[in-house]
Design a protein around this motif. Structure first.
Motif, PDB file in Angstrom:
ATOM      1  N   THR A   1      72.682  53.436-106.341  1.00  0.00           N
ATOM      2  CA  THR A   1      72.906  54.076-105.047  1.00  0.00           C
ATOM      3  C   THR A   1      73.486  53.016-104.123  1.00  0.00           C
ATOM      4  O   THR A   1      72.809  52.039-103.789  1.00  0.00           O
ATOM      5  CB  THR A   1      71.604  54.647-104.458  1.00  0.00           C
ATOM      6  OG1 THR A   1      71.043  55.566-105.414  1.00  0.00           O
ATOM      7  CG2 THR A   1      71.856  55.365-103.150  1.00  0.00           C
TER       8      THR A   1
ATOM      9  N   THR B   1      76.492  52.011-100.784  1.00  0.00           N
ATOM     10  CA  THR B   1      77.123  52.480 -99.556  1.00  0.00           C
ATOM     11  C   THR B   1      78.628  52.222 -99.612  1.00  0.00           C
ATOM     12  O   THR B   1      79.062  51.121 -99.957  1.00  0.00           O
ATOM     13  CB  THR B   1      76.514  51.764 -98.332  1.00  0.00           C
ATOM     14  OG1 THR B   1      75.106  51.986 -98.335  1.00  0.00           O
ATOM     15  CG2 THR B   1      77.107  52.283 -97.031  1.00  0.00           C
ATOM     16  N   GLU B   2      79.384  53.259 -99.249  1.00  0.00           N
ATOM     17  CA  GLU B   2      80.843  53.175 -99.307  1.00  0.00           C
ATOM     18  C   GLU B   2      81.378  52.049 -98.432  1.00  0.00           C
ATOM     19  O   GLU B   2      80.906  51.836 -97.302  1.00  0.00           O
ATOM     20  CB  GLU B   2      81.465  54.504 -98.866  1.00  0.00           C
ATOM     21  CG  GLU B   2      82.980  54.510 -98.938  1.00  0.00           C
ATOM     22  CD  GLU B   2      83.606  55.838 -98.554  1.00  0.00           C
ATOM     23  OE1 GLU B   2      84.624  56.181 -99.156  1.00  0.00           O
ATOM     24  OE2 GLU B   2      83.071  56.512 -97.655  1.00  0.00           O
ATOM     25  N   ASN B   3      82.353  51.306 -98.973  1.00  0.00           N
ATOM     26  CA  ASN B   3      83.054  50.216 -98.290  1.00  0.00           C
ATOM     27  C   ASN B   3      82.150  49.070 -97.856  1.00  0.00           C
ATOM     28  O   ASN B   3      82.579  48.210 -97.094  1.00  0.00           O
ATOM     29  CB  ASN B   3      83.855  50.733 -97.087  1.00  0.00           C
ATOM     30  CG  ASN B   3      85.026  51.576 -97.521  1.00  0.00           C
ATOM     31  OD1 ASN B   3      85.714  51.249 -98.489  1.00  0.00           O
ATOM     32  ND2 ASN B   3      85.241  52.685 -96.827  1.00  0.00           N
TER      33      ASN B   3
ATOM     34  N   ARG C   1      83.841  53.106-103.285  1.00  0.00           N
ATOM     35  CA  ARG C   1      84.266  54.200-102.403  1.00  0.00           C
ATOM     36  C   ARG C   1      83.675  55.508-102.915  1.00  0.00           C
ATOM     37  O   ARG C   1      83.260  55.601-104.071  1.00  0.00           O
ATOM     38  CB  ARG C   1      85.787  54.296-102.364  1.00  0.00           C
ATOM     39  CG  ARG C   1      86.422  53.084-101.712  1.00  0.00           C
ATOM     40  CD  ARG C   1      87.854  53.348-101.362  1.00  0.00           C
ATOM     41  NE  ARG C   1      88.444  52.145-100.808  1.00  0.00           N
ATOM     42  CZ  ARG C   1      89.711  51.826-100.942  1.00  0.00           C
ATOM     43  NH1 ARG C   1      90.533  52.628-101.605  1.00  0.00           N
ATOM     44  NH2 ARG C   1      90.178  50.722-100.402  1.00  0.00           N
ATOM     45  N   ARG C   2      83.690  56.510-102.066  1.00  0.00           N
ATOM     46  CA  ARG C   2      83.045  57.778-102.425  1.00  0.00           C
ATOM     47  C   ARG C   2      83.649  58.407-103.675  1.00  0.00           C
ATOM     48  O   ARG C   2      82.957  59.070-104.436  1.00  0.00           O
ATOM     49  CB  ARG C   2      83.027  58.760-101.247  1.00  0.00           C
ATOM     50  CG  ARG C   2      84.366  59.264-100.829  1.00  0.00           C
ATOM     51  CD  ARG C   2      84.283  60.190 -99.641  1.00  0.00           C
ATOM     52  NE  ARG C   2      84.061  59.375 -98.443  1.00  0.00           N
ATOM     53  CZ  ARG C   2      83.912  59.853 -97.235  1.00  0.00           C
ATOM     54  NH1 ARG C   2      83.957  61.153 -97.031  1.00  0.00           N
ATOM     55  NH2 ARG C   2      83.716  59.067 -96.220  1.00  0.00           N
ATOM     56  N   GLU C   3      84.939  58.184-103.926  1.00  0.00           N
ATOM     57  CA  GLU C   3      85.559  58.757-105.141  1.00  0.00           C
ATOM     58  C   GLU C   3      85.081  58.081-106.423  1.00  0.00           C
ATOM     59  O   GLU C   3      85.372  58.550-107.523  1.00  0.00           O
ATOM     60  CB  GLU C   3      87.094  58.720-105.051  1.00  0.00           C
ATOM     61  CG  GLU C   3      87.685  57.346-104.924  1.00  0.00           C
ATOM     62  CD  GLU C   3      88.004  56.931-103.487  1.00  0.00           C
ATOM     63  OE1 GLU C   3      88.900  56.079-103.333  1.00  0.00           O
ATOM     64  OE2 GLU C   3      87.375  57.440-102.547  1.00  0.00           O
TER      65      GLU C   3
ATOM     66  N   ASP D   1      75.719  56.961-107.320  1.00  0.00           N
ATOM     67  CA  ASP D   1      75.733  57.725-106.075  1.00  0.00           C
ATOM     68  C   ASP D   1      76.275  56.839-104.975  1.00  0.00           C
ATOM     69  O   ASP D   1      75.842  55.698-104.804  1.00  0.00           O
ATOM     70  CB  ASP D   1      74.312  58.183-105.701  1.00  0.00           C
ATOM     71  CG  ASP D   1      73.741  59.169-106.712  1.00  0.00           C
ATOM     72  OD1 ASP D   1      74.476  60.083-107.127  1.00  0.00           O
ATOM     73  OD2 ASP D   1      72.568  58.994-107.108  1.00  0.00           O
ATOM     74  N   VAL D   2      77.225  57.381-104.198  1.00  0.00           N
ATOM     75  CA  VAL D   2      77.850  56.624-103.122  1.00  0.00           C
ATOM     76  C   VAL D   2      77.522  57.328-101.804  1.00  0.00           C
ATOM     77  O   VAL D   2      77.887  58.493-101.590  1.00  0.00           O
ATOM     78  CB  VAL D   2      79.367  56.502-103.312  1.00  0.00           C
ATOM     79  CG1 VAL D   2      79.990  55.716-102.161  1.00  0.00           C
ATOM     80  CG2 VAL D   2      79.677  55.852-104.659  1.00  0.00           C
ATOM     81  N   LYS D   3      76.849  56.615-100.930  1.00  0.00           N
ATOM     82  CA  LYS D   3      76.486  57.142 -99.607  1.00  0.00           C
ATOM     83  C   LYS D   3      77.592  56.773 -98.607  1.00  0.00           C
ATOM     84  O   LYS D   3      78.144  55.685 -98.665  1.00  0.00           O
ATOM     85  CB  LYS D   3      75.149  56.571 -99.120  1.00  0.00           C
ATOM     86  CG  LYS D   3      73.992  56.772-100.075  1.00  0.00           C
ATOM     87  CD  LYS D   3      73.693  58.226-100.278  1.00  0.00           C
ATOM     88  CE  LYS D   3      72.515  58.372-101.233  1.00  0.00           C
ATOM     89  NZ  LYS D   3      72.408  59.692-101.792  1.00  0.00           N
ATOM     90  N   TYR D   4      77.853  57.694 -97.677  1.00  0.00           N
ATOM     91  CA  TYR D   4      78.900  57.425 -96.667  1.00  0.00           C
ATOM     92  C   TYR D   4      78.486  57.974 -95.338  1.00  0.00           C
ATOM     93  O   TYR D   4      77.530  58.680 -95.194  1.00  0.00           O
ATOM     94  CB  TYR D   4      80.259  57.978 -97.091  1.00  0.00           C
ATOM     95  CG  TYR D   4      80.227  59.403 -97.590  1.00  0.00           C
ATOM     96  CD1 TYR D   4      80.450  60.456 -96.702  1.00  0.00           C
ATOM     97  CD2 TYR D   4      79.983  59.694 -98.927  1.00  0.00           C
ATOM     98  CE1 TYR D   4      80.437  61.761 -97.164  1.00  0.00           C
ATOM     99  CE2 TYR D   4      79.963  60.997 -99.389  1.00  0.00           C
ATOM    100  CZ  TYR D   4      80.192  62.019 -98.493  1.00  0.00           C
ATOM    101  OH  TYR D   4      80.177  63.320 -98.947  1.00  0.00           O
TER     102      TYR D   4
END
Length: 171
Positions: free
Chosen positions: A93, A95-97, A142-144, A168-171
């Motif tokens: 899990t 976080t994006e960027n 990134r989310r993709e 899983d990517v959180k944004y």
């Protein structure tokens, strides 16, 4: 008796003697054999309980009537049984960027491929592979990039896929 390798080229040829040279390191039959090898009068070589050290070039030289010589050779490749790969992630899990993720495929295979959602992974400029292709780093995530990752390993005998790891990517 005839030398079987010669039969494919010139018909059956009687042979008088046999000299066996094995591998690039060149050991010949005799007391230095490991006891697993048997050279048969028909020109075949049997190696019991093959190990990786047995790989290499094998050469058979037959002494034919009137001093003629016939040779045959082949290469023996030895593949160890593949270990089903285990895929571990530095974090599942992220976080994006902000975060990076490191996925490591634990295996004894030489060839490693990467799957994303059960298809070949489309690599991006943010993805880097280790020299042996067993470690994939995505930085930044990134989310993709969210989805299931697997590593697939193979040799000429077997192929296995790891269990999927869900990112899983959180944004």
């Amino acid at each position: 008796m005839e030398f079987p390798a010669a039969s494919a080229h010139r018909g059956l040829v009687p042979w008088l003697g046999l000299l066996l040279a094995v591998r690039e390191s060149g050991f010949t039959p005799g007391p230095e054999y490991s006891g697993r090898e048997t050279a048969n009068p028909d020109g075949t070589l049997i190696i019991r309980k093959v190990i990786p050290r047995d790989l290499g070039l094998y050469l058979v030289v037959a002494v034919l009537p009137k001093g003629k010589i016939a040779m045959g050779f082949g290469r023996l490749n030895v593949y160890e049984p593949l270990i089903v790969p285990t895929l571990l992630a530095s974090n599942t899990t992220v976080t994006e960027n902000v975060d990076a993720v490191v996925l490591t495929c634990y295996t004894n295979a030489v060839l490693t491929f990467w799957l994303y959602n059960a298809r070949n992974l489309p690599f991006t400029e943010r993805m880097k592979l280790s020299w042996d292709h067993r470690t994939l780093t995505i930085d930044p995530v990134r989310r993709e990039d969210a989805g299931n990752y697997q590593c697939k390993v193979s040799n000429l005998i077997d192929a296995f896929e790891s269990a999927p790891v869900q990112l899983d990517v959180k944004y």
